[in-house]
Design a protein around this motif. Structure first.
Motif, PDB file in Angstrom:
ATOM      1  N   GLY A 182      15.727  90.682 -17.526  1.00  0.00           N
ATOM      2  CA  GLY A 182      15.048  91.630 -16.654  1.00  0.00           C
ATOM      3  C   GLY A 182      14.588  92.867 -17.377  1.00  0.00           C
ATOM      4  O   GLY A 182      15.198  93.306 -18.352  1.00  0.00           O
ATOM      5  N   ASP A 209      19.378  94.400  -7.938  1.00  0.00           N
ATOM      6  CA  ASP A 209      19.042  93.202  -8.709  1.00  0.00           C
ATOM      7  C   ASP A 209      20.251  92.307  -8.950  1.00  0.00           C
ATOM      8  O   ASP A 209      20.091  91.125  -9.252  1.00  0.00           O
ATOM      9  CB  ASP A 209      18.427  93.595 -10.061  1.00  0.00           C
ATOM     10  CG  ASP A 209      17.008  94.125  -9.919  1.00  0.00           C
ATOM     11  OD1 ASP A 209      16.407  93.935  -8.844  1.00  0.00           O
ATOM     12  OD2 ASP A 209      16.509  94.717 -10.895  1.00  0.00           O
ATOM     13  N   LYS A 222      18.636  88.703  -9.120  1.00  0.00           N
ATOM     14  CA  LYS A 222      17.446  88.845  -8.283  1.00  0.00           C
ATOM     15  C   LYS A 222      16.386  89.726  -8.919  1.00  0.00           C
ATOM     16  O   LYS A 222      15.412  90.099  -8.264  1.00  0.00           O
ATOM     17  CB  LYS A 222      17.840  89.414  -6.921  1.00  0.00           C
ATOM     18  CG  LYS A 222      18.774  88.525  -6.122  1.00  0.00           C
ATOM     19  CD  LYS A 222      19.197  89.187  -4.824  1.00  0.00           C
ATOM     20  CE  LYS A 222      20.107  90.380  -5.082  1.00  0.00           C
ATOM     21  NZ  LYS A 222      20.669  90.948  -3.833  1.00  0.00           N
ATOM     22  N   GLY A 223      16.582  90.106 -10.184  1.00  0.00           N
ATOM     23  CA  GLY A 223      15.657  91.025 -10.835  1.00  0.00           C
ATOM     24  C   GLY A 223      14.391  90.355 -11.332  1.00  0.00           C
ATOM     25  O   GLY A 223      14.177  89.157 -11.167  1.00  0.00           O
TER      26      GLY A 223
END
Length: 218
Positions: free
Chosen positions: A93, A173, A77-78
């Motif tokens: 990321g 993240d 999710k970063g």
């Protein structure tokens, strides 16, 4: 602050110097055992997201090439604050977490972050050498793992609050492993209840639905 409801304690912020990781020795990856483990039992880190809390990274370094590295898992999710062309399946990321300069890009001005990141996840780089000497293949411990950079340090100094912010961001993240190569010579004299980084790592692990590995060099 003592009179505020819910206040428990406060202490001066500590500044941590950068260290060099001894993770290979800690894991027992000697030349013989390490190569055997790598050859027979390892998937080269595929599907693992490793977060590095340090001085940033050089995104164009050959160790961060995504050759042979699949896309990151769906749980990632970063975000990557480098230019879009500098992010790839390997370097997925990069975030700047320094409170003194929140708009600072995550580029590595010191070299230390790139060193620790390539040690942990560097892809295979053939023909590596120093001024033509010791030519060979340079590679990290988990060359097919994904890399997430969290810049919390600069000028070989890391503020305690920036480190905590980086740890929190990394867990949010979706990283699996955090490598943090910094420390304090007084850490053995610090009671655990005053070790905010240790407490934060313990808290993040206990509230998480998945297991995390923290590699500290203190």
């Amino acid at each position: 602050m003592d009179e505020m409801e819910g206040f428990l304690s406060a202490q001066p912020e500590r500044i941590f110097p950068l260290h060099t990781t001894h993770t290979p020795n800690f894991l027992g990856l000697t030349i013989n055992r390490g190569l055997q483990f790598w050859k027979n039992d390892s998937n080269y880190g595929k599907g693992v997201i490793i977060g590095i809390v340090d001085t940033g990274a050089f995104p164009d370094h050959p160790s961060f090439s995504d050759d042979g590295v699949p896309p990151p898992p769906a749980k990632w999710k970063g975000k990557c604050e480098f230019k879009k062309t500098e992010c790839n399946n390997k370097l997925t990321g990069a975030r700047g977490l320094r409170s003194s300069n929140t708009s600072e890009p995550s580029y590595d001005k010191e070299g230390h972050g790139s060193h620790t990141a390539s040690t942990a996840t560097g892809n295979f780089v053939k023909g590596a050498n120093v001024s033509g000497n010791a030519k060979g293949t340079a590679v990290g411990i988990a060359p097919h793992a994904h890399l997430a950079i969290y810049k919390a340090c600069a000028e070989r100094r890391c503020k305690e609050t920036d480190i905590l912010a980086a740890i929190d961001a990394a867990v949010e993240d979706g990283v699996d492993v955090l490598s943090i190569s910094l420390g304090d010579s007084r850490v053995q004299q610090t009671p655990f209840y005053k070790d905010t980084i240790g407490l934060d790592a313990l808290t993040e692990t206990s509230i998480s639905t998945e297991g995390f590995i923290y590699l500290f060099n203190q």
